[in-house]
Design an enzyme around this catalytic site. Structure first.
Site, PDB file in Angstrom:
ATOM      1  N   ARG A  46       6.881  -2.505   7.638  1.00  0.00           N
ATOM      2  CA  ARG A  46       8.240  -2.201   8.054  1.00  0.00           C
ATOM      3  C   ARG A  46       8.337  -2.222   9.574  1.00  0.00           C
ATOM      4  O   ARG A  46       7.387  -1.883  10.279  1.00  0.00           O
ATOM      5  CB  ARG A  46       8.632  -0.806   7.570  1.00  0.00           C
ATOM      6  CG  ARG A  46       8.363  -0.634   6.079  1.00  0.00           C
ATOM      7  CD  ARG A  46       9.502  -0.041   5.358  1.00  0.00           C
ATOM      8  NE  ARG A  46       9.915   1.214   5.911  1.00  0.00           N
ATOM      9  CZ  ARG A  46      11.178   1.632   5.874  1.00  0.00           C
ATOM     10  NH1 ARG A  46      12.110   0.896   5.334  1.00  0.00           N
ATOM     11  NH2 ARG A  46      11.490   2.811   6.360  1.00  0.00           N
TER      12      ARG A  46
ATOM     13  N   SER B  77      -2.733   1.297   9.208  1.00  0.00           N
ATOM     14  CA  SER B  77      -3.286   2.255   8.238  1.00  0.00           C
ATOM     15  C   SER B  77      -4.622   1.806   7.677  1.00  0.00           C
ATOM     16  O   SER B  77      -4.762   1.568   6.467  1.00  0.00           O
ATOM     17  CB  SER B  77      -2.286   2.469   7.113  1.00  0.00           C
ATOM     18  OG  SER B  77      -1.049   2.770   7.667  1.00  0.00           O
TER      19      SER B  77
ATOM     20  N   ASP C  30      -1.612   5.926   9.569  1.00  0.00           N
ATOM     21  CA  ASP C  30      -0.399   6.466   8.917  1.00  0.00           C
ATOM     22  C   ASP C  30      -0.459   7.984   8.721  1.00  0.00           C
ATOM     23  O   ASP C  30       0.561   8.674   8.789  1.00  0.00           O
ATOM     24  CB  ASP C  30      -0.087   5.752   7.581  1.00  0.00           C
ATOM     25  CG  ASP C  30      -1.272   5.634   6.646  1.00  0.00           C
ATOM     26  OD1 ASP C  30      -2.385   6.048   7.017  1.00  0.00           O
ATOM     27  OD2 ASP C  30      -1.081   5.118   5.524  1.00  0.00           O
TER      28      ASP C  30
HETATM   29  C1  GLC Z   1      -6.812   3.662   3.292  1.00  0.00           C
HETATM   30  C2  GLC Z   1      -7.069   3.431   4.787  1.00  0.00           C
HETATM   31  C3  GLC Z   1      -6.603   4.606   5.610  1.00  0.00           C
HETATM   32  C4  GLC Z   1      -5.157   4.915   5.279  1.00  0.00           C
HETATM   33  C5  GLC Z   1      -4.990   5.124   3.776  1.00  0.00           C
HETATM   34  C6  GLC Z   1      -3.540   5.388   3.381  1.00  0.00           C
HETATM   35  O1  GLC Z   1      -7.595   4.705   2.870  1.00  0.00           O
HETATM   36  O2  GLC Z   1      -8.461   3.212   4.999  1.00  0.00           O
HETATM   37  O3  GLC Z   1      -6.745   4.345   6.992  1.00  0.00           O
HETATM   38  O4  GLC Z   1      -4.754   6.045   5.986  1.00  0.00           O
HETATM   39  O5  GLC Z   1      -5.437   3.983   3.084  1.00  0.00           O
HETATM   40  O6  GLC Z   1      -2.712   4.333   3.701  1.00  0.00           O
END
Ligand code: GLC
Length: 442
Positions: A72, A136, A190
């Site tokens: 997004r 993320s 995230d």
């Molecule tokens: C996976 C990623 C992590 C992220 C999570 C939620 O575990 O390695 O960095 O925060 O997904 O999206």
């Protein structure tokens, strides 16, 4: 074996008992400590070089929220009084070929989408714009505006990104798209965005969690405890730590967990994520179901089969949400996938399997939450707000309820000290807040 003994043996192997929870918490603390000290650990405990916001951050920011097959782009206004507003937001879908292509293709696609967003929403190319980048995945940061990807998770495999600074990659692609006026002011996981969004509103928020396609958490740590930081950084004050708890690996695995793990593109990694998150729950349930079908314990006369990836968490969610006496929705769904003439008893068993898998996920989640809280506050002497984002938590029937009930089991009446709040759009809004914090730190 009859249906009842079958169900009870499955229940036993998928149960998370109070003893399991205590053991999990002890092992979690052990790995947290090792990770903070830079020792070998399943918990990476990644420093983020940012503390939580004060709530007074102000201004307008672009945010890029990238962590799954959709990403997004947002424009966010912070009013400086704890309220954040999204003025524009667009969603883009990453084509499969790009997801598994080269890093340059991936970042060019993202930058191209940001350009589209700016043009379509008439945001303009004249003034300098600060952008917060939610990425993320696990990354090693040395400042709040840089970070190298440690490894991909959640099925991604774009080449040439692991070990590289993703902010440099993004900046190069932005320039290629003529977006010279965008300043990538902050990079955040995230969970960190979610915690920032939570604490912008709730000053006692000190944990951020995602329960979505993947799962992970961050929390606020005393710098003095982050012994792997350079001595000059270990002064007073706090820093948010991205735990990367999806990779925790000291858990009561079943043979289904082992099978699932072996079938992924990252065996041995993200073991807790593979028991909890939306990307994998359906597959755990499918492996159990396929075993029962092979042994003719269920759907013996119905035909049809489930292949890898056919049964998704959203199907489980729909099955568990069917509260009709005949499980009519479940019946329709099964007919739709070619499993005909099912009995009510079989449909109940299917629902039961889904519940066992999702409740195990929620109980492990609660145990992990309590591990983080008891690390920060062993006696639970203060209130803590925990900001959570992700569809599993928001939408999956009873997921939230089971987490709350398990926390109550762990803490008794004291569990009232834990406030679990949904930080909707947390990762998008939050990174704008992190960008504002970073700007004020410069
Ligand atoms: C996976 C990623 C992590 C992220 C999570 C939620 O575990 O390695 O960095 O925060 O997904 O999206």
């Amino acid at each position: 074996m009859n249906r009842h003994s079958l169900e009870s043996s499955l229940k036993r192997s998928l149960a998370i008992t109070v003893e399991d929870i205590h053991e999990l918490v002890g092992n979690f603390h052990h790995d947290m400590k090792a990770g903070l000290g830079g020792k070998l650990s399943s918990l990476k405990m990644l420093p983020t070089f940012v503390d939580k916001p004060s709530g007074k951050e102000k201004g307008s920011f672009l945010a890029l929220d990238f962590g799954g097959t959709n990403f997004r782009v947002l424009h966010v206004n912070l009013d400086g009084r704890g309220s954040a507003r999204i003025t524009h937001a667009d969603k883009f879908v990453i084509p499969k070929a790009v997801m598994h292509g080269t890093g340059v293709q991936l970042f060019n696609f993202i930058a191209g989408s940001i350009r589209k967003f700016i043009e379509e929403n008439l945001i303009g190319f004249e003034d300098k714009r600060k952008l917060g980048f939610t990425f993320s995945f696990p990354m090693k940061q040395t400042t709040v505006a840089s970070g190298t990807l440690i490894n991909w998770t959640k099925g991604f495999s774009a080449t040439g990104v692991v070990g590289r600074d993703v902010v440099i990659r993004l900046k190069d692609s932005l320039k290629r798209c003529g977006l010279h006026h965008i300043d990538v002011a902050a990079l955040a996981n995230d969970t960190v965005g979610t915690m920032a969004a939570g604490s912008y509103k709730h000053p006692d928020c000190d944990v951020g969690i995602i329960f979505g396609t993947g799962t992970n958490a961050c929390y606020r740590e005393k710098r003095a405890n982050i012994t792997k930081l350079a001595k000059t950084m270990q002064r007073s004050g706090h820093m948010v730590i991205n735990i990367e708890w999806g990779n925790f690996d000291k858990l009561p695995f079943t043979l289904y967990d082992e099978r699932l793990d072996k079938s992924t593109n990252n065996p041995g990694r993200q073991r807790m994520e593979k028991m909890i998150s939306g990307m994998y729950l359906g597959e755990v349930a499918r492996l159990i179901l396929s075993d029962l079908m092979r042994n003719k314990f269920i759907f013996a006369k119905s035909g049809g089969r489930f292949s890898k990836g056919d049964f998704k968490s959203r199907h489980m969610s729909m099955i568990e949400a069917d509260r009709s006496r005949n499980l009519t929705k479940v019946k329709e769904y099964l007919e739709g996938v070619g499993i005909l003439n099912t009995s009510l008893e079989e449909r109940c068993l299917l629902k039961e399997i889904c519940m066992m898998v999702s409740q195990r996920a929620a109980r492990i989640s609660a145990a992990a939450i309590s591990a983080v809280i008891s690390w920060m506050d062993p006696q639970l002497g203060s209130d803590h707000t925990i900001a959570i984002d992700g569809t599993l938590y928001e939408k999956y029937p009873d997921f939230r309820k089971t987490i709350l009930a398990t926390l109550k089991e762990i803490y008794g009446v004291k569990s009232k000290r834990l406030k679990l709040v949904i930080a909707k759009e947390g990762s998008g809004i939050g990174v704008a807040i992190v960008a504002a914090v970073a700007a004020s730190q410069r």
